[in-house]
Design an enzyme around this catalytic site. Structure first.
Site, PDB file in Angstrom:
ATOM      1  N   TYR A 189       2.489   9.957  -0.193  1.00  0.00           N
ATOM      2  CA  TYR A 189       3.906   9.175   0.182  1.00  0.00           C
ATOM      3  C   TYR A 189       5.397   9.861  -0.077  1.00  0.00           C
ATOM      4  CZ  TYR A 189      -0.189   6.431   2.735  1.00  0.00           C
ATOM      5  OH  TYR A 189      -0.648   5.997   3.262  1.00  0.00           O
TER       6      TYR A 189
ATOM      7  N   LYS B 218      -3.057   6.157  -3.980  1.00  0.00           N
ATOM      8  CA  LYS B 218      -4.199   6.962  -4.016  1.00  0.00           C
ATOM      9  C   LYS B 218      -4.183   8.322  -4.460  1.00  0.00           C
ATOM     10  CE  LYS B 218      -3.638   4.435   0.534  1.00  0.00           C
ATOM     11  NZ  LYS B 218      -2.137   4.777   1.100  1.00  0.00           N
TER      12      LYS B 218
ATOM     13  N   HIS C 231      -7.359   9.793  -1.656  1.00  0.00           N
ATOM     14  CA  HIS C 231      -6.828   9.587  -0.468  1.00  0.00           C
ATOM     15  C   HIS C 231      -7.587  10.011   1.272  1.00  0.00           C
ATOM     16  CE1 HIS C 231      -2.228   9.365   1.118  1.00  0.00           C
ATOM     17  NE2 HIS C 231      -3.600   8.993   2.208  1.00  0.00           N
TER      18      HIS C 231
ATOM     19  N   ASP D 129       0.817  -1.275   0.025  1.00  0.00           N
ATOM     20  CA  ASP D 129      -0.017   0.356  -0.194  1.00  0.00           C
ATOM     21  C   ASP D 129       1.166   1.070  -0.320  1.00  0.00           C
ATOM     22  OD1 ASP D 129      -2.740   1.004   1.113  1.00  0.00           O
ATOM     23  OD2 ASP D 129      -1.289   2.806   1.476  1.00  0.00           O
TER      24      ASP D 129
END
Ligand code: A2P
Length: 279
Positions: free
Chosen positions: A52, A77, A110, A47
Site C-alpha cells: 500500500y 503484509k 499478501h 491494517d
C-alpha cells in the site's frame, strides 16, 4: 468505545479486535491523518501492507498517539515481489522500520502468487520471525484451499488468519468454511464490498428499521458471523460510524436476509491468477 469492540482469540491465544481500520487505497500522504483520527475514534487495530506504500503514515500515527503500544494491534503484509526466504526476512525488517515498531502483531503473506512457487519458502521465513518473537501472530491473505494445504503440509505453524475478500455479495462460503475447519480465523477485507454492498434494498430497509446506516448493518453482520473486518474510510463521520455498531443487533431473520445477498460479486483480484509483483 474501543474497549467494547469484541476480540477474537486466535489459534495461538493472541487477541485481535474484531473491527480494524483498513488502510488499503489510502494515499500515503493521507494515511497519518486518517489513522490518527481512527485511533482517536477508538480503533485499536490497524491494517496496512508494504504494497500500500503507507506503512510509514501508519507508523507516524502510532508514534504520535498516546496509546500504549500493547493496546494496539498492527498488521502488515509481505508483498509479492519480496516472496522467498531471505527476501521475506529483509522485507519484514523494512516493514518494521517503516512502521517504527519493535514487534508486529500480525504478519501476512499478501497473496499466494502461485505461479512463482515461493509462498511455502516465504512461510518458513515467517515461521522463523515468529519463533524469534518479532511477530505475535502469523498468517496469510487470499489463500485458497490448495495454497493453505501447501503450507499446512510443509510448515510447522498453522496460520492464525486467512484475510480474504468477504462481504454480503461475495462471501466465499466454501473457502471460509475450509479456513475455519483448520482452526484459522477468517478476516474480511473489503467488508463493505468497497462500498458497493451498501446501496441495497434489503440492507437499507434493515438499517432504517434500526435507525442506523447500511454500513453499520453490514459491519454488524460481520461481527455476528464471527468474522474480523477491516473497513476502510477516509471520511471522519464514517470512520466513527463504522465502529459504532454495538448499540443494536440483527435478529436471525435479518442475518438471513443479509446472507441471502450472495451474488458472486468479487471486487478484487482472483488469487488463483493474481500475478502482479506489487512493486
Ligand atoms: P470513503 O473512504 O470515501 O469514506 P471497503 O472497506 O469494503 O473496502 O469499503 C471502502 C469504501 O466504502 C470506500 O469507498 C469508503 O469511502 C466507503 N465507506 C466506508 N465506510 C462507509 C460508510 N460508513 N458509509 C458509506 N461508505 C463507506
Amino acid at each position: 468505545m474501543s474497549s467494547s469492540i469484541p476480540s477474537v482469540t486466535l489459534n495461538n491465544s493472541v487477541l485481535i479486535p474484531q473491527i480494524g481500520f483498513g488502510t488499503y487505497q489510502i494515499e500515503p500522504d493521507d494515511t497519518r491523518a486518517a489513522t490518527e483520527f481512527a485511533l482517536e475514534a477508538g480503533y485499536r487495530h490497524i491494517d496496512t501492507a508494504a504494497a500500500y506504500g503507507n506503512e510509514a503514515g501508519v507508523g507516524e500515527a502510532v508514534r504520535a498517539c498516546a496509546i500504549p503500544r500493547e493496546e494496539l494491534f498492527i498488521t502488515t503484509k509481505l508483498r509479492n515481489a519480496d516472496q522467498g526466504y531471505e527476501t521475506t526476512l529483509r522485507a519484514f525488517e523494512q516493514s518494521r522500520r517503516n512502521l517504527g515498531v519493535e514487534t508486529i502483531d500480525l504478519y501476512l503473506i499478501h497473496w499466494p502468487y502461485p505461479r512463482h512457487g515461493l509462498f511455502v519458502e516465504s512461510w518458513l521465513a515467517i515461521e522463523r520471525l515468529y519463533a524469534d518473537g518479532a511477530v505475535r501472530a502469523i498468517g496469510v491473505s487470499n489463500f485458497l484451499p490448495d495454497h493453505l494445504e501447501g503450507i499446512l503440509a510443509e510448515g510447522t505453524v498453522v496460520p492464525a488468519i486467512n484475510q480474504i475478500e468477504l462481504h454480503p455479495t461475495f462471501q466465499q462460503t466454501s473457502l471460509s468454511d475450509f479456513t475455519i475447519q483448520h482452526g484459522i480465523a477468517v478476516e474480511a477485507y473489503s467488508p463493505l464490498g468497497q462500498g458497493l454492498d451498501l446501496d441495497n434494498r434489503a440492507v437499507r430497509a434493515i438499517a432504517e428499521s434500526h435507525g442506523v446506516t447500511p454500513a453499520q448493518v453490514v459491519l454488524r453482520w460481520h461481527l455476528q458471523r464471527g468474522f474480523i473486518a477491516i473497513p476502510k474510510s477516509t471520511t471522519p463521520a464514517r470512520i466513527l460510524a463504522n465502529l459504532d455498531i454495538l448499540g443494536f443487533s440483527l435478529d436471525v431473520s435479518e442475518m438471513a436476509l443479509v446472507t441471502a445477498l450472495e451474488s458472486g460479486n468479487r471486487t478484487s483480484a482472483d488469487p488463483a491468477t493474481f500475478d502482479f509483483s506489487q512493486r
